[in-house]
Each structure stands twice: as structure tokens, then as C-alpha cells.
Design a protein around this motif. Structure first.
Motif, PDB file in Angstrom:
ATOM      1  N   ARG A  94       0.905  -1.141   0.042  1.00  0.00           N
ATOM      2  CA  ARG A  94       0.051   0.063  -0.076  1.00  0.00           C
ATOM      3  C   ARG A  94       0.887   1.211   0.135  1.00  0.00           C
ATOM      4  O   ARG A  94       0.747   2.251  -0.696  1.00  0.00           O
ATOM      5  N   ARG A  98       0.853   3.980  -3.031  1.00  0.00           N
ATOM      6  CA  ARG A  98       0.478   5.684  -2.363  1.00  0.00           C
ATOM      7  C   ARG A  98       1.338   6.506  -2.931  1.00  0.00           C
ATOM      8  O   ARG A  98       1.137   7.506  -3.360  1.00  0.00           O
ATOM      9  N   ARG A 101       1.035   6.831  -6.629  1.00  0.00           N
ATOM     10  CA  ARG A 101       0.029   7.659  -6.961  1.00  0.00           C
ATOM     11  C   ARG A 101       0.268   9.280  -6.732  1.00  0.00           C
ATOM     12  O   ARG A 101      -0.029  10.187  -7.660  1.00  0.00           O
ATOM     13  N   ARG A 102       1.163   9.395  -5.781  1.00  0.00           N
ATOM     14  CA  ARG A 102       1.545  10.982  -5.615  1.00  0.00           C
ATOM     15  C   ARG A 102       2.463  11.466  -6.396  1.00  0.00           C
ATOM     16  O   ARG A 102       2.414  12.567  -6.832  1.00  0.00           O
ATOM     17  N   ASP A 194      -6.177   9.635  -8.173  1.00  0.00           N
ATOM     18  CA  ASP A 194      -6.513  10.634  -7.029  1.00  0.00           C
ATOM     19  C   ASP A 194      -7.021  11.625  -7.739  1.00  0.00           C
ATOM     20  O   ASP A 194      -7.969  12.412  -6.985  1.00  0.00           O
TER      21      ASP A 194
END
Length: 260
Positions: A94, A98, A101-102, A194
Motif C-alpha cells: 500500500r 500511495r 500515485r503521489r 487521485d
């Protein structure tokens, strides 16, 4: 303890051997299984014989004080504090997702700023207000619209209900192929999920337009940077019924892997 001391020495030795056998197992929290602990030698004057005089006996059990055996046999870690390799793997997975995606979101925000500063790229569009405005019944008017328009539901998985010719030419799908399907057919590993969720959230909060840069995938698997403009569609009573999306290709991504 006083009751034990009143018994014969042979009986006490039998008790100690039983206690030793039952106290060799501890709960190991990080594996959630039962294992033998390392040998333990307590400082006690009350010990059992560990070997025959004159003969080595390395396999003899450790010396355990009878008053401490209960403590050793019941020691454990609360279930809510236990961790397993699977949980650690999921956490790392995870975390990596994350961070990826950032990174994608920051890159797309940089591209969006550059696109808005580029006078040759159209970043502002007149959004339709109703479904009929977005997808006119007149086929000629619908197909001559230069904006790549697709209309989706505003609930559930936001399934697509229709598109125009410009959208078909950009994405490679015919209108009959996308009806009833969600937009995941255009998405892949480099999609700015996102940013898309944030844009949809702003529409639900009452904003009339939301813009985001993302990477979309055509039917043949090729990728392109998409300047996506979203807006709400309402009925005659002002009730939200659908969403409209206008896609703008602001740059193809070369050497695209075939994901579809």
C-alpha cells in the motif's frame, strides 16, 4: 508453595518435571505459532537433577523454578498487537502504491500548469448543461462537434451512456462498445486516480466544472495525456442526472505497452 514443600522429595520432583514439560512453549507473536523457547536456567536452590554423575547429558531439560512456571506458560502478546509477514507485505504494498500515485499526481499537475500557460492548447470549454445538449438527437450536429464528449451516469460506477464522433476518433471505441461500461476501459497503471476522484468530489460539492490531467489508454493500448474537463448535467428541475466529460489530447506517450 507451603503445600508442595510438605510433600516427599520424589513427589516434588515429579511435579517439577511436569511443569517443565508444560512450560517449554511460548506464543511467538510475529509468526503466530507455538515454538520452544531457548534453554533457561533460573537462579534457584530448588532444582531437579539434570544428568547422571560422571556422564554428560546435553539433552536434559532446563531447570525451572516451580513458582515461575505459571508465568512462563501463560505469557503471550495481545492479538491486536500481533503482526504477521502478510500484514507487513500488505503495508509495504500500500505504501509503494500511495507513493506512486503521489508521483503521478505531481507530474500531471505540472503538465496541467504547462498546458494552461501554452497559448496553442485549448484548456477552456463550454460545457453542455443537459444530456440533449451533450448528445443531440440530430446525428449531423452530434458528429460535427469538435469536442470529444462522453456522458456518464452520476451514480454507481459512472457507466457511460453515449459519446460523439470526436470521442470515438480519439479513444478508438465505437459508441455501441462503451454503452453500459465504466471508464476503466480507458484507464491503466499511469492513470491519475487521485486526481479523478478529487474532480468528481468537487462536482458533488456543487462546482460547475473540474479539470484534471490524467493518462488514458486507447483501444489499441496506446497512451495519451488527457486534459479532462468534467461538469454536471441536470434536468429541467435542476436535479443532477449525469456527468459530461470533454477529453483533450495534449500529448501522446510513446512506446506504450499493450494493456487492453
Amino acid at each position: 508453595a507451603m503445600t508442595l514443600l510438605r510433600r516427599p522429595l520424589s513427589t516434588l520432583r515429579s511435579y517439577i518435571i511436569i511443569i517443565q514439560e508444560q512450560s517449554h512453549y511460548l506464543i511467538i507473536s510475529n509468526r503466530q505459532r507455538i515454538e520452544k523457547p531457548p534453554p533457561h536456567t533460573p537462579t534457584s536452590h530448588f532444582q531437579t537433577p539434570t544428568h547422571v554423575p560422571g556422564k554428560a547429558n546435553p539433552s536434559s531439560p532446563p531447570r525451572i523454578h516451580p513458582t515461575n512456571s505459571t508465568h512462563h506458560s501463560t505469557m503471550s502478546i495481545p492479538a491486536d498487537q500481533q503482526t504477521t509477514p502478510i500484514k507487513k507485505y500488505q503495508f509495504v504494498r500500500r505504501l509503494k502504491s500511495r507513493l506512486a500515485r503521489r508521483r503521478i499526481r505531481k507530474e500531471d499537475e505540472k503538465i496541467l500548469r504547462a498546458a494552461r500557460d501554452d497559448a496553442t492548447i485549448q484548456t477552456e470549454f463550454d460545457l453542455p448543461k443537459t444530456v440533449k445538449d451533450a448528445l443531440p438527437d440530430d446525428a449531423e450536429k452530434k458528429n460535427n462537434d469538435g469536442r470529444a464528449i462522453v456522458v456518464t451516469e452520476c451514480t454507481g460506477t459512472f457507466n457511460m451512456i453515449g459519446c460523439n464522433k470526436a470521442w470515438e476518433n480519439l479513444c478508438g471505441y465505437a459508441e455501441c462498445e462503451i454503452q453500459g461500461k465504466d471508464s476503466s476501459i480507458l484507464q491503466g497503471p499511469e492513470t491519475n486516480y487521485d486526481g479523478l476522484r478529487d474532480a468528481v468530489s468537487r462536482l458533488f460539492e456543487g462546482e460547475q466544472q473540474a479539470t484534471v490531467v490524467t493518462t488514458n489508454y486507447r483501444k489499441d493500448g496506446s497512451r495519451f495525456k488527457n486534459l479532462l474537463t468534467l461538469g454536471p448535467l441536470r434536468d429541467d428541475n435542476g436535479k443532477l442526472t449525469h456527468f459530461v466529460a470533454i477529453l483533450k489530447n495534449i500529448g501522446d506517450v510513446k512506446d506504450a505497452p499493450k494493456y487492453h
